[in-house]
Each structure stands twice: as C-alpha cells, then as structure tokens.
Design a protein around this motif. Structure first.
Motif, short mmCIF file in Angstrom:
data_model
loop_
_atom_site.label_atom_id
_atom_site.label_comp_id
_atom_site.label_asym_id
_atom_site.label_seq_id
_atom_site.Cartn_x
_atom_site.Cartn_y
_atom_site.Cartn_z
N ASP A 353 1.09 -0.98 0.02
CA ASP A 353 -0.11 -0.20 0.16
C ASP A 353 0.92 2.14 0.06
O ASP A 353 1.80 1.35 0.82
N ASP A 354 0.77 1.80 -0.87
CA ASP A 354 1.85 2.76 -0.98
C ASP A 354 0.65 4.40 -1.18
O ASP A 354 0.34 5.70 -1.89
N VAL A 355 -1.02 4.15 -0.81
CA VAL A 355 -1.67 5.35 -1.07
C VAL A 355 -1.30 6.45 -0.09
O VAL A 355 -1.50 8.00 -1.21
N GLN A 356 -0.51 7.22 0.79
CA GLN A 356 -0.06 8.22 0.79
C GLN A 356 0.24 8.91 0.78
O GLN A 356 0.39 9.94 0.17
N ALA A 357 1.32 7.85 0.19
CA ALA A 357 2.16 8.82 -1.15
C ALA A 357 2.28 9.72 -2.13
O ALA A 357 2.10 10.30 -2.52
N THR A 358 1.75 8.41 -2.68
CA THR A 358 0.93 8.92 -4.03
C THR A 358 0.29 10.05 -3.93
O THR A 358 0.18 11.01 -4.99
N LYS A 359 -0.77 10.05 -3.48
CA LYS A 359 -1.67 11.08 -3.30
C LYS A 359 -0.69 12.14 -2.85
O LYS A 359 -1.28 13.09 -3.42
N TRP A 360 -0.26 12.54 -1.97
CA TRP A 360 0.77 13.94 -1.67
C TRP A 360 1.59 14.12 -2.67
O TRP A 360 1.74 15.28 -3.44
N LEU A 361 2.82 12.67 -2.77
CA LEU A 361 3.57 13.53 -4.07
C LEU A 361 2.83 13.68 -5.84
O LEU A 361 3.63 13.94 -6.52
N ASN A 362 1.46 13.20 -5.82
CA ASN A 362 0.89 13.60 -7.03
C ASN A 362 0.43 14.79 -6.99
O ASN A 362 -0.54 15.40 -8.10
N ASP A 363 0.58 15.61 -6.10
CA ASP A 363 -0.83 17.33 -5.37
C ASP A 363 0.46 18.04 -6.22
O ASP A 363 1.11 18.52 -6.16
N LYS A 364 -0.05 18.81 -6.68
CA LYS A 364 0.25 20.29 -7.90
C LYS A 364 1.03 20.95 -6.74
O LYS A 364 1.85 21.59 -7.03
N GLY A 365 0.49 21.19 -5.61
CA GLY A 365 1.54 22.53 -4.55
C GLY A 365 2.70 21.83 -3.76
O GLY A 365 3.72 22.02 -3.80
N VAL A 366 2.82 19.86 -4.25
CA VAL A 366 3.47 19.56 -3.27
C VAL A 366 4.44 19.15 -4.35
O VAL A 366 5.79 19.89 -4.00
N ARG A 367 4.40 19.01 -5.46
CA ARG A 367 5.48 18.93 -6.33
C ARG A 367 5.98 20.21 -6.87
O ARG A 367 7.09 20.37 -7.17
N LYS A 368 5.01 21.76 -6.96
CA LYS A 368 5.85 22.54 -7.12
C LYS A 368 6.42 22.88 -5.34
O LYS A 368 7.91 23.71 -6.39
N ALA A 369 6.28 22.54 -4.44
CA ALA A 369 6.93 23.09 -3.64
C ALA A 369 8.98 22.18 -3.27
O ALA A 369 9.67 23.12 -3.30
N ILE A 370 8.06 21.22 -3.96
CA ILE A 370 10.10 20.59 -3.94
C ILE A 370 10.47 20.51 -5.06
O ILE A 370 11.06 20.15 -5.73
N HIS A 371 10.09 21.41 -6.52
CA HIS A 371 10.91 21.74 -7.23
C HIS A 371 10.51 20.41 -8.53
O HIS A 371 11.77 20.56 -9.11
N ALA A 372 9.42 19.62 -8.74
CA ALA A 372 9.58 18.67 -9.69
C ALA A 372 9.11 19.10 -11.16
O ALA A 372 7.45 19.69 -10.86
N ASP A 373 9.67 18.59 -11.90
CA ASP A 373 9.57 19.55 -13.42
C ASP A 373 7.85 18.74 -13.76
O ASP A 373 8.33 17.17 -13.64
N PRO A 374 6.78 18.99 -13.98
CA PRO A 374 5.79 19.01 -15.07
C PRO A 374 5.79 17.49 -15.47
O PRO A 374 5.12 16.08 -15.87
N GLU A 375 7.05 17.50 -16.63
CA GLU A 375 7.87 16.48 -17.65
C GLU A 375 7.90 15.23 -17.25
O GLU A 375 8.35 14.05 -17.75
N SER A 376 8.38 15.20 -15.49
CA SER A 376 8.53 13.68 -15.23
C SER A 376 7.31 13.09 -14.38
O SER A 376 7.56 12.28 -14.32
N GLY A 377 6.34 13.45 -15.32
CA GLY A 377 5.27 12.65 -15.08
C GLY A 377 4.42 12.32 -14.04
O GLY A 377 4.93 12.52 -12.78
N ARG A 378 3.21 11.22 -13.81
CA ARG A 378 2.89 11.38 -12.69
C ARG A 378 3.53 10.56 -11.51
O ARG A 378 4.22 9.81 -12.24
N TRP A 379 3.73 10.55 -10.48
CA TRP A 379 5.80 9.62 -9.82
C TRP A 379 4.06 8.46 -9.23
O TRP A 379 3.08 8.28 -8.94
N SER A 380 5.11 7.74 -8.86
CA SER A 380 4.37 6.09 -8.53
C SER A 380 5.91 5.39 -7.80
O SER A 380 6.47 5.55 -8.41
N LEU A 381 5.58 5.11 -6.86
CA LEU A 381 6.80 4.57 -6.01
C LEU A 381 7.33 3.46 -7.01
O LEU A 381 8.45 3.93 -6.75
#
Length: 492
Positions: A353-381
């Motif tokens: 189960d990686d539900v919480q990590a997946t929810k948090w790391l695919n949030d637009k606000g989180v990705r912006k805060a950690i400087h994750a490029d949109p080009e990296s696509g959807r995060w999955s474990l």
C-alpha cells in the motif's frame, strides 16, 4: 566567551552559528524548499530539492531531496540513501522510513497531514534521497529509451550525479560521506561505492570524503540469498521438522536451483505453507485492497464483537502497510529483472500500500514546493523500466571495499522473509574475516534490540529484533540508535 545581548555565549557556539550561516548562504537558494503542503510550522533544518542534469542528447535529469542535518551541518556526515526496486523511488525511505516527517491519512480524505518524525536520520546526518536510475520517481528524460538500464550503468550515472551534486553543494565536500540503501540497493550500494573509491584513487575531482557504506536487508549473491528461505522458515516455526528434514535430504542444501523432482515437490509444499504470510514481515498483517485500511476489525469473529471484547488492532507503524520494495523474493538472478509494474499484470503484489505517498507526491502544490518538473509525469512508487542485473555477486565488491579500509554495516530485520537474515549472515561470514567482537546482543532504550557480530576491517553484521524488510519503518527508534552509533564510530 563572547558577549551577546542575552549574556555570555561560548566561542564554539558562535563558530557553529557562523558555519551554519555560511551553509545557508552557500547552498543553492533556487533549490530551497520553503514549505510543504500538509505541514505547519518551521522545518527543523534546511531542505533542498531539485535536479542534477547529466549530459546527453537529450539530457538525463536525476531528482534529489536533501535534508540538512538538524544537529551540526558543518560537521555531521552526508549520507546518500537509495531505495531498491530496481525502479522504486527513494521517497519510499523519505515518506515511510527515516525522513523528517511522518504522514498521517487525512480524516477528510484530503492531503495527508505531516508531523515531525522524532527518529528522522536527519537528527544526526544530512541525508540525500535520490530517485535512481533515470525514469524512477521524479527522475526523467525526454528520451524514454534511456529507461533501459542495468546495475553498472546505474552505478556510473549515480557517480556522475554525486560529483555534480558536490559541485553544487561545495560546502559539504569535506564532510564524511556514506552510501546507504536497502533491498535491491544491496546491488546499488557496493557497485556505486566501488566507483567512488576508484575515483578517489585516480584523482577525480571533486574529491569525495568517502568513509563507508551501509546496506539493509540487501540482496547480494544468488547462492546465499537463494538458499536462505528454507532454514529461515524452519527456524521461525513456519514449516515442520518433517518438511525441513525432507528438504534437507532431497535438496542437499540447494533450495535455489532444485536439481530433481523430489526437491521441487517439497519446495512446492513449503511455498504452500508460507502462502498468505506477509513476506516482508511475518509478524504483521497484510493489506488487502478494498479492505479496511485503519484496522483489522473485519477479520474479527462476529461473536467476539457481540461480547464486547476489545478486538480492534490498528495496523502497526503509523497505520501504514509494508513491502513496497523489490525483490518479490530473493534471490535475483543475472539477466533482465521483471519489475513491480510488470509483475502486477499477473499477480497481486502482497501486502502493498502506497496510497498516502502517491496522493501527497502527485499533488500540484507539493510538486511545485519540491521543484518536481511536470515533464517527469505522474509519480508512482515503482516505475516500469527495462532493467538488467549485470553486476553479478556482490561478495567480491564487499571484500575489495572493506580490504581497502572502508567501513561497512550490513543490517537485517530478522523477520523479513523476502531477503532473510539467514542468507545475509552466511555471506558476511563467508568473507573469512577474523571475528573481533563475537555474537552478542545490542540494546536500545534499555531493551535488547538485536544482535551484532563485528569482524576485522571495520565490517559489521547486525540484526534488528522484530523488524521486517524495511527496518526503519518497523523499528524507527532502534534504527536511529544503530545509525547514529555507527556513524560516530561508537560501539553499537
């Protein structure tokens, strides 16, 4: 002593203050993480994240999250952390193991709530969490053919990453540096450590102050890993004496590559006996998708509920589930490795189960805060790569590194059935080093926390009592204890 508006301050404290001020000014401000959705308050230390770009056409972009030590950034070690897979993000370690936060599921169904982790490894070290190889987590390239990879290429690219990272964070170049990881990182860590050591010997710049490495429940050698499960299952009371004796007789110690039909048949019986257990920790329940996430209430007999018996037992360890790492079961053979996304087309990955990590790391606000490029696509474990195990056995790597003077800590959660401690104990002993501290218990919080055997050449094997595959997830206090003791060169 120096005088301050609040009184006298020791000169050493002022020196420490100005060193930390220098670090704050020198580190690249563009990479600074200023806040994170789900967390309120100030970070206990500075956080940086972003990309190190490796040259190519197009380039490869490797993502890191760097947590500066909460104690003494100018003096404390810098530790690189690598999760396994191959193909799994090191945010696994960040979110679920020894990162600065614990994630709690939101009662409203929104983003997880972040709390400070009292057992974060950043209490005593600065930690780099790296998504490697390219294609994993937030690491990416415009050319997805780069996602064809293997052990040796991954080690070479991670070495390039380190050289570029230390150029970016030059103020940490003199800090003691260690490489660490778990599971399939049992391959990543020694292969990378070997390249770092060779680079130092050949005069590669910048010169990394490499001191040693640490591997948890790591794969190492197909023979030792492959023959570990049956003795482990017998020792843990999971199979009968009769089954074990029959396996001994017909397999003659070769459980990994059965040479006759009788051996195959008894191994099938043993497999059937173990079916349904959480292979990542035999003491823990399994997560089943669609079942209750918060407790195992649905497994309690209705008659007990009617009697008012206290039956609700929350799932252990921050109400999270375990086992998001390769391998499905040791050993790992040479050649192309089927990864989790490929396995999941044919089987249900157990207890995952990686539900919480997946929810948090695919949030637009989180990705912006950690400087994750949109080009990296959807995060999955774990990502779908084409990956080849091409480095062979790690035993020669360990022998060469420790003979050259690099310290090594090999630790095992003793209830992991994926990479059982029995195989790790056997291969560490096979190096043939003299025992300098014979098998004994070690304690944390005045309780026996496991067992340790120390060999010559700074080589240590350690077990963590009651822990599973991802040791800091199950035993966070004990993990911080042995981690900090080992880094400081103290007796564990």
């Amino acid at each position: 002593m120096a005088r301050h508006g609040l009184g006298l301050i020791p000169v050493s404290a002022l020196v420490c203050f100005f060193l930390q001020l220098h670090l704050a000014e020198a580190a690249p401000e563009v990479s600074l993480v200023r806040s994170l959705p789900g967390f309120k308050g100030a970070f206990p230390s500075r956080h940086y994240s972003g990309y190190v770009t490796l040259e190519g056409s197009p380039p490869k972009n490797l993502f890191y999250y760097f947590v500066v030590s909460e104690r003494s950034p100018a003096r404390d070690p810098v530790v690189l952390w690598l999760n396994g897979g191959p193909g799994c993000s090191s945010f696994d370690g960040f979110v679920y193991e020894h990162g600065p936060f614990n994630l709690e599921a939101s009662k409203s169904g929104g983003l997880p709530v972040l709390h400070l982790n009292p057992y974060s490894w950043s209490k005593v070290a600065s930690v780099i969490y790296l998504d490697s190889p390219v294609g994993v987590g937030f690491s990416y390239s415009a050319n997805t053919s780069y996602y064809v990879n293997g052990d040796l290429q991954t080690a070479a690219e991670t070495h390039q990453f380190l050289l570029k990272w230390f150029e970016k964070f030059q103020e940490f170049i003199t800090n003691p540096f260690y490489i660490s990881g778990e599971s399939y990182a049992g391959i990543y860590v020694p292969t990378l450590a070997s390249l770092v050591a060779n680079g130092i010997k050949s005069g590669t710049k910048p010169k990394i102050n490499f001191k040693g490495y640490m591997v948890g429940n790591g794969v190492c050698d197909s023979h030792f890993d492959g023959n570990a499960l049956v003795p482990f299952a017998h020792g843990m009371g999971l199979i009968s004496d009769m089954m074990y004796k029959e396996a001994e007789a017909v397999c003659r110690g070769n459980y990994h590559n059965p040479l006759n039909i009788d051996c195959q048949n008894i191994l099938y019986k043993i497999d059937s006996a173990l079916d349904g257990l959480n292979r990542y920790d035999i003491l823990e329940p399994c997560f089943h998708r669609g079942a209750a996430n918060e407790s195992t209430t649905s497994l309690i007999p209705e008659s007990f509920k009617q009697l008012g018996v206290a039956t609700e037992r929350p799932l252990a360890v921050r109400k999270r589930i375990f086992g998001r790492a390769w391998p499905f079961r040791a050993p790992v053979a040479d050649g192309v490795i089927p990864l989790w996304p490929q396995l999941m087309r044919e089987i249900t990955v157990p207890c995952m189960d990686d539900v919480q990590a997946t929810k948090w790391l695919n949030d637009k606000g989180v990705r912006k805060a950690i400087h994750a490029d949109p080009e990296s696509g959807r995060w999955s474990l774990c990502k779908d790569l084409h990956y080849t195990h091409d480095a062979g056995s790690m035993i020669a790597y360990h022998k060469n590194l420790t003979s050259a003077g690099y310290r090594a800590l090999i630790y095992s959660g003793d209830h992991d059935m994926c990479v059982p401690f029995t195989g790790t104990q056997a291969w560490t002993q096979s190096l043939g080093y003299e025992i300098v501290d014979e098998w004994r218990s070690w304690k944390s919080n005045a309780q026996i926390a496991g067992y340790v055997q120390e060999y010559a050449n700074g080589f240590i094997f350690l077990t963590v009592k009651g822990a599973g595959h991802t040791v800091p997830e199950y035993k966070p206090r004990e993990s911080l204890h042995f981690f900090s003791s080992w880094l400081e060169g103290k007796e564990i």
